[in-house]
Design an enzyme around this catalytic site. Structure first.
Site, short mmCIF file in Angstrom:
data_model
loop_
_atom_site.label_atom_id
_atom_site.label_comp_id
_atom_site.label_asym_id
_atom_site.label_seq_id
_atom_site.Cartn_x
_atom_site.Cartn_y
_atom_site.Cartn_z
NE ARG A 161 40.37 30.49 45.57
CZ ARG A 161 40.23 30.01 46.79
NH1 ARG A 161 39.95 30.84 47.79
NH2 ARG A 161 40.36 28.74 47.05
CB SER A 235 40.29 26.03 41.07
OG SER A 235 40.57 25.14 42.11
CD GLU A 331 40.50 30.28 41.56
OE1 GLU A 331 39.58 29.60 42.03
OE2 GLU A 331 41.70 30.11 41.88
C1 LIG Z 1 48.59 23.69 40.78
C2 LIG Z 1 47.95 25.00 41.22
C3 LIG Z 1 47.29 25.07 42.41
C4 LIG Z 1 46.70 26.27 42.84
N1 LIG Z 1 46.06 26.29 44.03
C5 LIG Z 1 45.48 27.43 44.46
C6 LIG Z 1 44.80 27.47 45.73
O1 LIG Z 1 44.76 26.48 46.46
N2 LIG Z 1 44.23 28.64 46.10
C7 LIG Z 1 44.29 29.76 45.33
O2 LIG Z 1 43.74 30.78 45.76
N3 LIG Z 1 44.93 29.76 44.15
C8 LIG Z 1 45.53 28.63 43.69
N4 LIG Z 1 46.16 28.60 42.48
C9 LIG Z 1 46.18 29.82 41.64
C10 LIG Z 1 47.48 30.68 41.77
O3 LIG Z 1 48.54 29.93 42.27
C11 LIG Z 1 47.26 31.88 42.68
O4 LIG Z 1 46.21 32.68 42.18
C12 LIG Z 1 48.51 32.75 42.79
O5 LIG Z 1 48.33 33.76 43.74
C13 LIG Z 1 48.93 33.37 41.46
O6 LIG Z 1 50.21 33.94 41.65
P1 LIG Z 1 51.13 34.31 40.43
O7 LIG Z 1 52.30 35.07 40.97
O8 LIG Z 1 51.44 33.11 39.64
O9 LIG Z 1 50.18 35.30 39.64
P2 LIG Z 1 50.00 35.44 38.06
O10 LIG Z 1 49.37 34.20 37.53
O11 LIG Z 1 51.26 35.87 37.44
O12 LIG Z 1 48.94 36.63 38.00
C14 LIG Z 1 47.62 36.43 38.40
C15 LIG Z 1 46.86 37.77 38.31
O13 LIG Z 1 47.38 38.67 39.27
C16 LIG Z 1 47.91 39.84 38.65
N5 LIG Z 1 49.14 40.14 39.38
C17 LIG Z 1 50.19 39.31 39.58
N6 LIG Z 1 51.14 39.92 40.32
C18 LIG Z 1 50.68 41.17 40.59
C19 LIG Z 1 51.20 42.30 41.31
N7 LIG Z 1 52.40 42.27 41.90
N8 LIG Z 1 50.44 43.42 41.36
C20 LIG Z 1 49.22 43.47 40.79
N9 LIG Z 1 48.67 42.45 40.09
C21 LIG Z 1 49.40 41.31 40.00
C22 LIG Z 1 48.17 39.44 37.21
O14 LIG Z 1 48.10 40.56 36.35
C23 LIG Z 1 47.05 38.46 36.95
O15 LIG Z 1 45.85 39.13 36.64
C24 LIG Z 1 46.78 27.42 42.02
C25 LIG Z 1 47.47 27.35 40.80
C26 LIG Z 1 48.06 26.16 40.41
C27 LIG Z 1 48.81 26.11 39.10
#
Ligand SMILES: Cc1cc2nc3c(=O)[nH]c(=O)nc-3n(C[C@H](O)[C@H](O)[C@H](O)COP(=O)(O)OP(=O)(O)OC[C@H]3O[C@@H](n4cnc5c(N)ncnc54)[C@H](O)[C@@H]3O)c2cc1C
Length: 335
Positions: A161, A235, A331
């Site tokens: 992570r 998480s 996380e």
């Molecule tokens: C129900 C649920 C289950 C999940 N299960 C998992 C799992 O099994 N494994 C796991 O690893 N994660 C999991 N996650 C966490 C999440 O889905 C991941 O971390 C995902 O990659 C976040 O994507 P996002 O586009 O929503 O990012 P955001 O929440 O919009 O951003 C997350 C971070 O990344 C940065 N960011 C976003 N896009 C970019 C970009 N293009 N360039 C640079 N920085 C950027 C943002 O500034 C922020 O700091 C889960 C979340 C939920 C709600």
């Protein structure tokens, strides 16, 4: 490019807590990203699907909302194919598309919410696989140079992570595209107990990538709270990795504690078990709480503020530290 003012972040993040963003600019191209970075007077925050962010106050920084779409085949031979995705593409839809084409490698990561561009950020992982497994490169625009740079895996410092984008390059690089090399002759990973059980339940002895994909979707749908029903960001904490002698001492005191030895000699502990042992599972205070079945998932039952969820998280961290002398690392990204 589309700019909105005074936006309620509850609709753009999966915790659904209310806070006002002064300016949100949706970007559909690399040129849009460069234009936003060039014009933004202060810091820029990068938003994908908002599924890994806890907003604890109004945001005056410009929010760059990633909406670069597209999918291009970069290389292909009889064994592998390298595909570059726009950072705004849905992660799950991209995995589903790969599986439909018969391209294997990412199927264990089905149903993770969010965008492709955020996947390298914390090197998303689930069911024994991390995105690093298929990562070829990503393209990012650095705030200081405003030039696209290609980041190969060696530069990304992927860990559990973790990546360079979460540390030295946090908020400095906007990832615009990510390329994955997938296998046309995939070897499936089904060692994870939950996946194995789900396959066994359907008497699948030689699973395909589509079988793994379906199994993961079924397990996740059953086990994890759906953010459209109840606000959460998956998480909240990482599983702590501690020194072997510390783990041995804890084992002596808590023989039932699960633990997973790591290659470097340290030991990973399940944060959910530690939190559960401290009595937090199902705890609710106002509309902030710890999920009834998943101690690792903090939830917003409706009207919780980000600050209330943050305070709850801080108390959980403190009780785990006091009971086990283990520091939990968050996380979820706090805004
Ligand atoms: C129900 C649920 C289950 C999940 N299960 C998992 C799992 O099994 N494994 C796991 O690893 N994660 C999991 N996650 C966490 C999440 O889905 C991941 O971390 C995902 O990659 C976040 O994507 P996002 O586009 O929503 O990012 P955001 O929440 O919009 O951003 C997350 C971070 O990344 C940065 N960011 C976003 N896009 C970019 C970009 N293009 N360039 C640079 N920085 C950027 C943002 O500034 C922020 O700091 C889960 C979340 C939920 C709600």
């Amino acid at each position: 490019m589309n700019t909105q003012h005074h936006v309620d972040l509850a609709q753009l993040t999966t915790f659904h807590v209310h806070a006002t963003a002064e300016t949100v600019v949706s970007v559909q191209s690399t040129d849009d990203v460069i234009a936003v970075l060039r014009s933004a007077p202060s810091n820029v925050r990068i938003l994908g699907g908002g599924s890994n962010i806890l907003v604890t106050g109004d945001v005056s920084d410009v929010i760059l909302k990633m909406e670069i779409m597209g999918r291009d085949v970069l290389h292909e031979n009889e064994n592998t194919v390298t595909i570059r995705f726009g950072a705004g593409e849905s992660w799950h839809d991209s995995v589903a598309w790969c599986v439909d084409q018969g391209y294997g490698g990412l199927e264990n990561l089905a149903l993770i919410p969010g965008t492709v561009g955020a996947a390298p950020m914390q090197n998303i992982g689930a069911y024994g696989v991390e995105q690093e497994r298929c990562f070829d490169h990503c393209i990012g625009i650095d705030r200081s140079t405003l030039q696209p740079h290609t980041y190969r895996a060696e530069e990304c410092a992927f860990g559990y992570r973790d990546s360079v984008f979460k540390r030295a390059l946090r908020d400095r690089v906007v990832i615009t595209h990510v390329a994955y090399t997938l296998s046309k002759r995939p070897i499936v990973h089904c060692d994870y107990a939950d996946v194995r059980q789900e396959l066994d339940a359907h008497a699948i002895t030689a699973p395909t990538i589509a079988d793994i994909f379906r199994a993961v979707v079924t397990i996740r749908t059953r086990k994890l709270p759906d953010p459209s029903q109840i606000g959460n960001a998956g998480s909240f904490f990482k599983n702590p990795v501690i020194a072997a002698d510390h783990a041995a001492r804890l084992h002596a005191a808590f023989p039932a504690m699960p633990s997973y030895p790591q290659e470097d000699g340290r030991v990973k502990l399940p944060a959910a078990w530690l939190i559960d042992q401290c009595g937090w599972k199902g705890h609710r205070r106002g509309d902030a709480g710890v999920h009834v079945n998943q101690a690792l998932v903090l939830v917003n039952y409706g009207a919780a503020t980000g600050e209330e969820i943050h305070v709850l998280a801080t108390e959980i961290e403190r009780s785990v530290r006091e009971r086990f002398d283990v520091a939990l690392e968050t996380e979820v990204n706090r805004w």
